[in-house]
Design a protein around this motif. Structure first.
Motif, PDB file in Angstrom:
ATOM      1  N   UNK A  83       0.866  -1.296   0.038  1.00 22.09           N
ATOM      2  CA  UNK A  83       0.082   0.101   0.134  1.00 22.09           C
ATOM      3  C   UNK A  83       0.851   1.225   0.123  1.00 22.09           C
ATOM      4  N   UNK A  84       0.674   2.215  -0.921  1.00 21.32           N
ATOM      5  CA  UNK A  84       1.110   3.325  -1.000  1.00 21.32           C
ATOM      6  C   UNK A  84      -0.008   4.335  -0.976  1.00 21.32           C
ATOM      7  N   UNK A  85       0.128   5.414  -0.060  1.00 18.93           N
ATOM      8  CA  UNK A  85      -1.159   6.384   0.074  1.00 18.93           C
ATOM      9  C   UNK A  85      -1.364   6.985  -1.190  1.00 18.93           C
ATOM     10  N   UNK A 100      -7.693   3.614  -3.885  1.00 16.58           N
ATOM     11  CA  UNK A 100      -6.465   4.231  -3.463  1.00 16.58           C
ATOM     12  C   UNK A 100      -6.445   4.053  -1.904  1.00 16.58           C
ATOM     13  N   UNK A 101      -5.308   3.627  -1.680  1.00 19.27           N
ATOM     14  CA  UNK A 101      -4.766   3.449  -0.341  1.00 19.27           C
ATOM     15  C   UNK A 101      -4.888   4.743   0.673  1.00 19.27           C
ATOM     16  N   UNK A 102      -5.544   4.312   1.731  1.00 20.95           N
ATOM     17  CA  UNK A 102      -5.573   5.604   2.646  1.00 20.95           C
ATOM     18  C   UNK A 102      -4.361   5.946   3.515  1.00 20.95           C
ATOM     19  N   UNK A 103      -3.268   4.952   3.494  1.00 21.33           N
ATOM     20  CA  UNK A 103      -2.313   5.396   4.137  1.00 21.33           C
ATOM     21  C   UNK A 103      -1.239   4.323   3.451  1.00 21.33           C
ATOM     22  N   UNK A 104       0.024   4.685   3.839  1.00 20.34           N
ATOM     23  CA  UNK A 104       1.289   3.745   3.589  1.00 20.34           C
ATOM     24  C   UNK A 104       1.239   2.494   4.373  1.00 20.34           C
ATOM     25  N   UNK A 105       1.663   1.402   3.984  1.00 19.97           N
ATOM     26  CA  UNK A 105       1.975   0.361   4.591  1.00 19.97           C
ATOM     27  C   UNK A 105       3.107   0.406   5.349  1.00 19.97           C
ATOM     28  N   UNK A 106       3.487  -0.481   6.409  1.00 18.19           N
ATOM     29  CA  UNK A 106       4.647  -0.542   7.247  1.00 18.19           C
ATOM     30  C   UNK A 106       5.822  -0.569   6.245  1.00 18.19           C
ATOM     31  N   UNK A 107       5.942  -1.467   5.332  1.00 16.35           N
ATOM     32  CA  UNK A 107       7.150  -1.433   4.473  1.00 16.35           C
ATOM     33  C   UNK A 107       7.248  -0.330   3.564  1.00 16.35           C
ATOM     34  N   UNK A 108       6.217   0.324   3.212  1.00 15.56           N
ATOM     35  CA  UNK A 108       6.221   1.537   2.380  1.00 15.56           C
ATOM     36  C   UNK A 108       6.706   2.701   3.157  1.00 15.56           C
ATOM     37  N   UNK A 200       7.707  -5.316   7.763  1.00 20.12           N
ATOM     38  CA  UNK A 200       6.755  -5.632   7.070  1.00 20.12           C
ATOM     39  C   UNK A 200       5.074  -5.765   7.269  1.00 20.12           C
ATOM     40  N   UNK A 201       4.426  -5.601   6.359  1.00 23.18           N
ATOM     41  CA  UNK A 201       3.048  -5.322   6.525  1.00 23.18           C
ATOM     42  C   UNK A 201       2.524  -6.296   7.318  1.00 23.18           C
ATOM     43  N   UNK A 202       1.313  -6.235   8.015  1.00 25.34           N
ATOM     44  CA  UNK A 202       0.675  -6.780   9.240  1.00 25.34           C
ATOM     45  C   UNK A 202      -0.037  -8.314   8.747  1.00 25.34           C
ATOM     46  N   UNK A 203      -0.551  -8.235   7.182  1.00 22.69           N
ATOM     47  CA  UNK A 203      -0.942  -9.422   6.993  1.00 22.69           C
ATOM     48  C   UNK A 203       0.327 -10.526   6.921  1.00 22.69           C
ATOM     49  N   UNK A 204       1.439  -9.987   6.265  1.00 25.52           N
ATOM     50  CA  UNK A 204       2.543 -11.067   6.066  1.00 25.52           C
ATOM     51  C   UNK A 204       3.090 -11.645   7.447  1.00 25.52           C
ATOM     52  N   UNK A 205       3.041 -10.490   8.318  1.00 28.02           N
ATOM     53  CA  UNK A 205       3.413 -10.930   9.667  1.00 28.02           C
ATOM     54  C   UNK A 205       2.601 -12.318  10.460  1.00 28.02           C
ATOM     55  N   UNK A 206       1.450 -12.375  10.090  1.00 32.09           N
ATOM     56  CA  UNK A 206       0.422 -13.022  10.359  1.00 32.09           C
ATOM     57  C   UNK A 206       0.402 -14.719   9.768  1.00 32.09           C
ATOM     58  N   UNK A 211       6.940 -16.795   4.795  1.00 37.14           N
ATOM     59  CA  UNK A 211       7.916 -16.985   3.688  1.00 37.14           C
ATOM     60  C   UNK A 211       8.214 -15.909   2.808  1.00 37.14           C
ATOM     61  N   UNK A 212       7.521 -14.581   3.191  1.00 39.41           N
ATOM     62  CA  UNK A 212       7.581 -13.304   2.040  1.00 39.41           C
ATOM     63  C   UNK A 212       8.677 -12.515   3.078  1.00 39.41           C
ATOM     64  N   UNK A 213       9.536 -12.008   2.324  1.00 36.68           N
ATOM     65  CA  UNK A 213      10.491 -10.937   2.662  1.00 36.68           C
ATOM     66  C   UNK A 213      10.425  -9.799   1.494  1.00 36.68           C
ATOM     67  N   UNK A 214      10.821  -8.512   2.023  1.00 34.69           N
ATOM     68  CA  UNK A 214      10.817  -7.537   1.016  1.00 34.69           C
ATOM     69  C   UNK A 214      12.162  -7.002   0.899  1.00 34.69           C
ATOM     70  N   UNK A 215      12.548  -6.515  -0.288  1.00 35.96           N
ATOM     71  CA  UNK A 215      13.987  -5.934  -0.514  1.00 35.96           C
ATOM     72  C   UNK A 215      13.934  -4.958  -1.770  1.00 35.96           C
ATOM     73  N   UNK A 216      14.951  -5.114  -2.587  1.00 31.75           N
ATOM     74  CA  UNK A 216      15.381  -4.180  -3.661  1.00 31.75           C
ATOM     75  C   UNK A 216      15.787  -5.019  -4.778  1.00 31.75           C
ATOM     76  N   UNK A 217      15.694  -4.523  -5.988  1.00 32.96           N
ATOM     77  CA  UNK A 217      16.555  -4.938  -7.236  1.00 32.96           C
ATOM     78  C   UNK A 217      17.298  -3.845  -7.593  1.00 32.96           C
TER      79      UNK A 217
END
Length: 469
Positions: A83-85, A100-108, A200-206, A211-217
């Protein structure tokens, strides 16, 4: 013929760290580099199909007064499953109308706090379930090295734009290899961090198995290292050793195991040969390398597929509550429906599969008591053509082809360990082949030091630069 946007503008051939230096020296302005990234995206996206949502006016406005942070003013994209606001989150599908997302997610929030300027969002495979973004109605994401080939997935759009030179760095995430797979086929650096390393966003933490991790390319090891350093200033998991500032190769000579057999599948002879050439390079650099058996147990491939399928089933059942009243499950592709049917047929096995997947961390820890690093190919075969993994081919065909190709990356998603794909080889057609290095829990610094050493010993080839642009 390749597709790229490298030219003599404010971005040139600069990576993200190089762009920071140019901004600091006053050689370019944030407005200039952001506009260059927009112009470059316009030049390549009609052919690549990488952008899911454009926020160019917003990016121009932010470039006029960029927020602070090491990467202040550096253009980027985020993958369209965070999510990006103010931007919709479409998850690679047209099965619902995005709001449109109301707010940025934790990762964002963490990602943008480093100073990066978001130009929009990038396409992925539907709900992230395939290793190739080939949507039946939205079309494929194509590889800039050869648009007849897939750009991988699910972070395909981010990878295509970084490889084509539109931006120097982009967000990605990885639940079965989706940082490392597109890095491998697009000639990029793609590090899947240790579980919990980044916010990490809350749904992934639960998730039952996270198995999911965020990063960059990125196009350089130093960009990936700098991002992790800066992200740690915003968010820190105190259970993990600190990243610190990784700027040079390590001095320690490592115990490295190498295998060309993954989760029940062997690499093709061409890929295996290139992997052993990388092993020989490591030996030349003074590391101790020996062939080993793959650490994944025989049950792993089936267990991981069943757990993966359970995530698709959850999307099928809970799509309306998650995405709103416009969600129409009949518009989901055949792979998503096939995964849902797979878990329905094998539901009785799911608790055992989850239990075994949770135990893989211990299996990996014992392996890394004997070997600091494991070297494998990132993928078992060269990059397939667009259409090879099209969902319309039917579930049985696609899942067999996926398992044949993606035999190595899911292991670290289950164990939670870090792994990095590096563009150290090419196939017979001159297209990138990624080589993957993985290490024990929390040892990203070790991997980055080794990656810097390999980058110096065998400099990476990038589009544009190899063509004299």
């Amino acid at each position: 013929m390749s597709v790229h946007a490298y030219t003599d503008d404010a971005l040139g051939h600069l990576d993200a760290v190089g762009t920071v230096a140019a901004l600091a020296a006053g050689e370019v302005s944030a407005r200039e580099v952001v506009q260059a990234a927009i112009t470059r995206t316009e030049a390549v996206d009609a052919e690549l199909g990488a952008v899911a949502w454009r926020a160019w006016e917003r990016a121009r406005a932010e470039a006029a007064a960029p927020r602070g942070g090491f990467f202040s003013g550096v253009p980027t994209y985020l993958k369209d499953n965070v999510d990006v606001e103010g931007m919709p989150t479409l998850h690679g599908t047209d099965a619902f109308v995005g709001r449109p997302a109301r707010r940025d997610g934790d990762l964002t929030r963490m990602y943008l706090a480093t100073g990066l300027v978001a130009l929009g969002k990038t396409r992925l495979s539907e709900l992230g379930f395939s290793a190739a973004a080939e949507h039946p109605r939205l079309g494929p994401v194509r590889n800039p090295w050869d648009p007849a080939r897939t750009a991988g997935a699910s972070s395909a759009g981010s990878a295509a734009l970084v490889a084509a030179g539109a931006v120097p760095i982009a967000h990605a995430n990885d639940g079965g290899g989706s940082i490392r797979i597109p890095a491998a086929v697009n000639g990029l650096v793609g590090l899947k961090p240790t579980r919990g390393r980044l916010a990490q966003d809350v749904l992934l933490r639960r998730m039952p198995v996270r198995i999911i991790s965020d990063g960059v390319l990125t196009r350089s090891v130093r960009d990936t290292a700098a991002f992790l350093r800066e992200a740690e200033k915003v968010y820190r998991d105190l259970s993990l050793p600190p990243m610190g500032d990784i700027t040079r190769p390590g001095r320690q000579r490592l115990r490295i195991g190498v295998t060309t057999t993954g989760a029940g599948r062997a690499a093709t002879p061409e890929v295996a040969e290139q992997t052993l050439r990388t092993a020989a390079l490591l030996e030349e650099l003074g590391h101790h390398v020996e062939e080993v058996a793959a650490p994944a147990p025989a049950s792993f491939a089936d267990d991981f597929l069943l757990y993966w399928a359970s995530l698709a089933a959850a999307s099928l059942v809970g799509g309306r509550s998650q995405h709103g009243r416009t969600f129409d499950r009949t518009r989901l592709d055949e792979l998503t429906h096939g995964l849902g049917e797979h878990v329905r047929r094998h539901l009785v096995r799911l608790p055992g599969a989850v239990a075994r997947l949770r135990r893989t961390a211990g299996v990996s820890a014992r392996f890394h008591e004997r070997h600091d690093v494991l070297l494998t190919p990132t993928l078992a075969t060269p990059t397939p053509l667009v259409g090879h993994l099209a969902p319309g081919l039917g579930y049985d065909t696609v899942i067999e082809r996926l398992q044949e190709w993606v035999a190595f990356t899911p292991w670290q998603n289950a164990t939670g360990d870090p792994a990095v794909s590096l563009p150290l080889a090419t196939d017979a057609d001159g297209l990138p082949l990624g080589m993957m290095l993985s290490a024990g829990h929390g040892r990203e610094a070790l991997l980055l030091e080794l990656a810097l050493e390999l980058e110096q010993a065998r400099p990476f080839t990038h589009l544009g630069r190899s063509e004299g642009v």
